[in-house]
Design a protein around this motif. Sequence first.
Motif, PDB file in Angstrom:
ATOM      1  N   GLU A 111       0.827  -1.211   0.000  1.00  0.00           N
ATOM      2  CA  GLU A 111       0.000   0.000   0.000  1.00  0.00           C
ATOM      3  C   GLU A 111       0.859   1.258   0.000  1.00  0.00           C
ATOM      4  O   GLU A 111       0.575   2.219  -0.704  1.00  0.00           O
ATOM      5  CB  GLU A 111      -0.912  -0.006   1.238  1.00  0.00           C
ATOM      6  CG  GLU A 111      -2.139  -0.893   1.047  1.00  0.00           C
ATOM      7  CD  GLU A 111      -3.002  -0.962   2.296  1.00  0.00           C
ATOM      8  OE1 GLU A 111      -2.702  -0.254   3.277  1.00  0.00           O
ATOM      9  OE2 GLU A 111      -3.964  -1.735   2.271  1.00  0.00           O
ATOM     10  N   ALA A 114       2.206   1.682  -3.317  1.00  0.00           N
ATOM     11  CA  ALA A 114       1.152   2.086  -4.263  1.00  0.00           C
ATOM     12  C   ALA A 114       0.855   3.570  -4.181  1.00  0.00           C
ATOM     13  O   ALA A 114       0.561   4.201  -5.199  1.00  0.00           O
ATOM     14  CB  ALA A 114      -0.113   1.297  -3.969  1.00  0.00           C
ATOM     15  N   GLU A 115       0.970   4.108  -2.964  1.00  0.00           N
ATOM     16  CA  GLU A 115       0.685   5.543  -2.807  1.00  0.00           C
ATOM     17  C   GLU A 115       1.627   6.399  -3.651  1.00  0.00           C
ATOM     18  O   GLU A 115       1.255   7.451  -4.143  1.00  0.00           O
ATOM     19  CB  GLU A 115       0.822   5.928  -1.336  1.00  0.00           C
ATOM     20  CG  GLU A 115      -0.408   5.522  -0.553  1.00  0.00           C
ATOM     21  CD  GLU A 115      -0.279   5.878   0.917  1.00  0.00           C
ATOM     22  OE1 GLU A 115       0.810   6.295   1.343  1.00  0.00           O
ATOM     23  OE2 GLU A 115      -1.271   5.730   1.619  1.00  0.00           O
ATOM     24  N   SER A 117       3.133   5.202  -6.364  1.00  0.00           N
ATOM     25  CA  SER A 117       3.418   4.371  -7.547  1.00  0.00           C
ATOM     26  C   SER A 117       3.733   5.170  -8.812  1.00  0.00           C
ATOM     27  O   SER A 117       4.355   4.647  -9.723  1.00  0.00           O
ATOM     28  CB  SER A 117       2.275   3.402  -7.817  1.00  0.00           C
ATOM     29  OG  SER A 117       1.104   4.130  -8.022  1.00  0.00           O
ATOM     30  N   GLU A 184      -6.188  -2.727  -7.347  1.00  0.00           N
ATOM     31  CA  GLU A 184      -7.088  -1.565  -7.226  1.00  0.00           C
ATOM     32  C   GLU A 184      -7.988  -1.655  -6.002  1.00  0.00           C
ATOM     33  O   GLU A 184      -8.496  -0.657  -5.530  1.00  0.00           O
ATOM     34  CB  GLU A 184      -7.943  -1.459  -8.492  1.00  0.00           C
ATOM     35  CG  GLU A 184      -7.112  -1.032  -9.689  1.00  0.00           C
ATOM     36  CD  GLU A 184      -7.916  -0.987 -10.984  1.00  0.00           C
ATOM     37  OE1 GLU A 184      -7.334  -0.579 -12.004  1.00  0.00           O
ATOM     38  OE2 GLU A 184      -9.112  -1.359 -10.978  1.00  0.00           O
ATOM     39  N   LYS A 186      -9.025  -1.762  -2.411  1.00  0.00           N
ATOM     40  CA  LYS A 186      -8.503  -1.355  -1.107  1.00  0.00           C
ATOM     41  C   LYS A 186      -9.660  -1.168  -0.140  1.00  0.00           C
ATOM     42  O   LYS A 186     -10.663  -0.622  -0.519  1.00  0.00           O
ATOM     43  CB  LYS A 186      -7.721  -0.056  -1.210  1.00  0.00           C
ATOM     44  CG  LYS A 186      -6.417  -0.190  -1.948  1.00  0.00           C
ATOM     45  CD  LYS A 186      -5.390  -0.899  -1.092  1.00  0.00           C
ATOM     46  CE  LYS A 186      -4.084  -1.124  -1.790  1.00  0.00           C
ATOM     47  NZ  LYS A 186      -4.088  -1.754  -3.042  1.00  0.00           N
TER      48      LYS A 186
ATOM     49  N   MET B   1      -5.999   5.253   3.738  1.00  0.00           N
ATOM     50  CA  MET B   1      -4.767   4.575   3.366  1.00  0.00           C
ATOM     51  C   MET B   1      -5.006   3.765   2.089  1.00  0.00           C
ATOM     52  O   MET B   1      -4.653   2.608   1.982  1.00  0.00           O
ATOM     53  CB  MET B   1      -4.446   3.672   4.557  1.00  0.00           C
ATOM     54  CG  MET B   1      -3.030   3.180   4.789  1.00  0.00           C
ATOM     55  SD  MET B   1      -1.775   4.367   4.734  1.00  0.00           S
ATOM     56  CE  MET B   1      -0.369   3.342   4.456  1.00  0.00           C
ATOM     57  N   SER B   2      -5.693   4.355   1.147  1.00  0.00           N
ATOM     58  CA  SER B   2      -6.020   3.550  -0.021  1.00  0.00           C
ATOM     59  C   SER B   2      -5.528   4.199  -1.302  1.00  0.00           C
ATOM     60  O   SER B   2      -5.523   5.414  -1.456  1.00  0.00           O
ATOM     61  CB  SER B   2      -7.526   3.344  -0.090  1.00  0.00           C
ATOM     62  OG  SER B   2      -8.116   4.553  -0.410  1.00  0.00           O
ATOM     63  N   SER B   3      -5.128   3.304  -2.208  1.00  0.00           N
ATOM     64  CA  SER B   3      -4.658   3.794  -3.495  1.00  0.00           C
ATOM     65  C   SER B   3      -5.829   3.807  -4.467  1.00  0.00           C
ATOM     66  O   SER B   3      -6.464   2.790  -4.671  1.00  0.00           O
ATOM     67  CB  SER B   3      -3.562   2.864  -4.000  1.00  0.00           C
ATOM     68  OG  SER B   3      -3.412   3.027  -5.367  1.00  0.00           O
ATOM     69  N   LYS B   5      -5.456   4.549  -7.518  1.00  0.00           N
ATOM     70  CA  LYS B   5      -4.872   4.456  -8.858  1.00  0.00           C
ATOM     71  C   LYS B   5      -5.488   3.292  -9.627  1.00  0.00           C
ATOM     72  O   LYS B   5      -5.703   2.215  -9.094  1.00  0.00           O
ATOM     73  CB  LYS B   5      -3.361   4.280  -8.743  1.00  0.00           C
ATOM     74  CG  LYS B   5      -2.655   4.254 -10.088  1.00  0.00           C
ATOM     75  CD  LYS B   5      -1.163   4.400  -9.928  1.00  0.00           C
ATOM     76  CE  LYS B   5      -0.418   4.116 -11.222  1.00  0.00           C
ATOM     77  NZ  LYS B   5      -0.864   4.885 -12.363  1.00  0.00           N
ATOM     78  N   LYS B   6      -5.806   3.560 -10.897  1.00  0.00           N
ATOM     79  CA  LYS B   6      -6.343   2.508 -11.775  1.00  0.00           C
ATOM     80  C   LYS B   6      -5.195   2.005 -12.648  1.00  0.00           C
ATOM     81  O   LYS B   6      -4.311   2.778 -13.030  1.00  0.00           O
ATOM     82  CB  LYS B   6      -7.453   3.065 -12.679  1.00  0.00           C
ATOM     83  CG  LYS B   6      -8.638   3.597 -11.908  1.00  0.00           C
ATOM     84  CD  LYS B   6      -9.497   2.459 -11.430  1.00  0.00           C
ATOM     85  CE  LYS B   6     -10.642   2.983 -10.576  1.00  0.00           C
ATOM     86  NZ  LYS B   6     -11.277   1.912  -9.792  1.00  0.00           N
TER      87      LYS B   6
END
Lengths: 186, 147
Positions: A111, A114-115, A117, A184, A186, B1-3, B5-6
């Motif tokens: 995670e 990913a933040e 990314s 994707e 979360k 705390m979440s992405s 992004k696709k």
Amino acid sequence: MTSDSAVSQGEEYAALKAVLAGDIDRYQLLVTRYKERAVRIAYGFLRNYADASDAAQDAFIKAYKNIHRFKFESSFYTWFYRILLNVCKDTVKKKKWAVSIHDHETRLKAESIAEASDALTASEQSDFIANYIHKLSFKQQSVIVLSYFEGMTAQEVAGMMKISEGTVKATKFQSLKKLRMLMEKK
Amino acid sequence: MSSKKKYSEKEIEQMLKAQSGQKVPDQYLRNFEHSVMTRLEMPDPSRPLLGITAGAGILVLAALLGLAGFYCFLVLPKAQIQTAGTAPAETPKPADKLSLVEQLTLIEEVDVDAKDFLIELMGQENYVWTEFQILQPVHTVNTAPKF
């Protein structure tokens, strides 16, 4: 098949026949030739080089003990990697509890990666996606590892996994879809 | 705390392809052949262990079969005889007072092979069951059986 690979296969067959006749030292040629690819494939499943090296060694030992079953109809490579996949499968099963313990830690790491990314290097991105691969079924993992990490064609993967080319393509498609969903979600 | 992004499948494929041809650190390949060849030349430690395990397994199986045989051929028949023997003890009637129904009930508990013979005997009213589970003529009850 290039002439070089034909020569390689000829050498391999000669080495295998010598091994079958009791010349154990000739087996080293095959170990040397495939050790790096074997460790890399095992790493695709186990995500740890020490475990991957152990699994690859186990696979070479297992292949040696079953060498009388080799039919000289395919390349040693195809036959050996089938054994390697089985060893990896067993190791993954044994390690599953450990994976679940570290799952939370891995997810947090994924995670945080990913933040950021957008700014990731290619290597960081591949590490990021690798964290999700172990959530796929073993068949899906095998197709991903062999197709992308090893760069094999669908035909080669099909031969190695003893499934049809169509199944390889369908599994690849489903795996990518599942990976996207996991990344994707979360 | 979440992405949020696709990802497209192309992007994911690119990430996966980035793993291809990745170099394995030397330390994991350095003594690889040596380890494999040493392990191949060593006697397989699992073989004697397998032999011992198989031997122990066979012994345990033999012991279990022995016990099962002992139970089936010695304990069980005796237990059946004793069970059959307890029935008249619970009904301490004189042997010559047993009703036909009681006698037939007793026959039910007797070995199947002897049943036809006993039923034939029961047809003759002079035969009764004694407390020793022996069918004998009424007039000889309480004396030693003749067969």
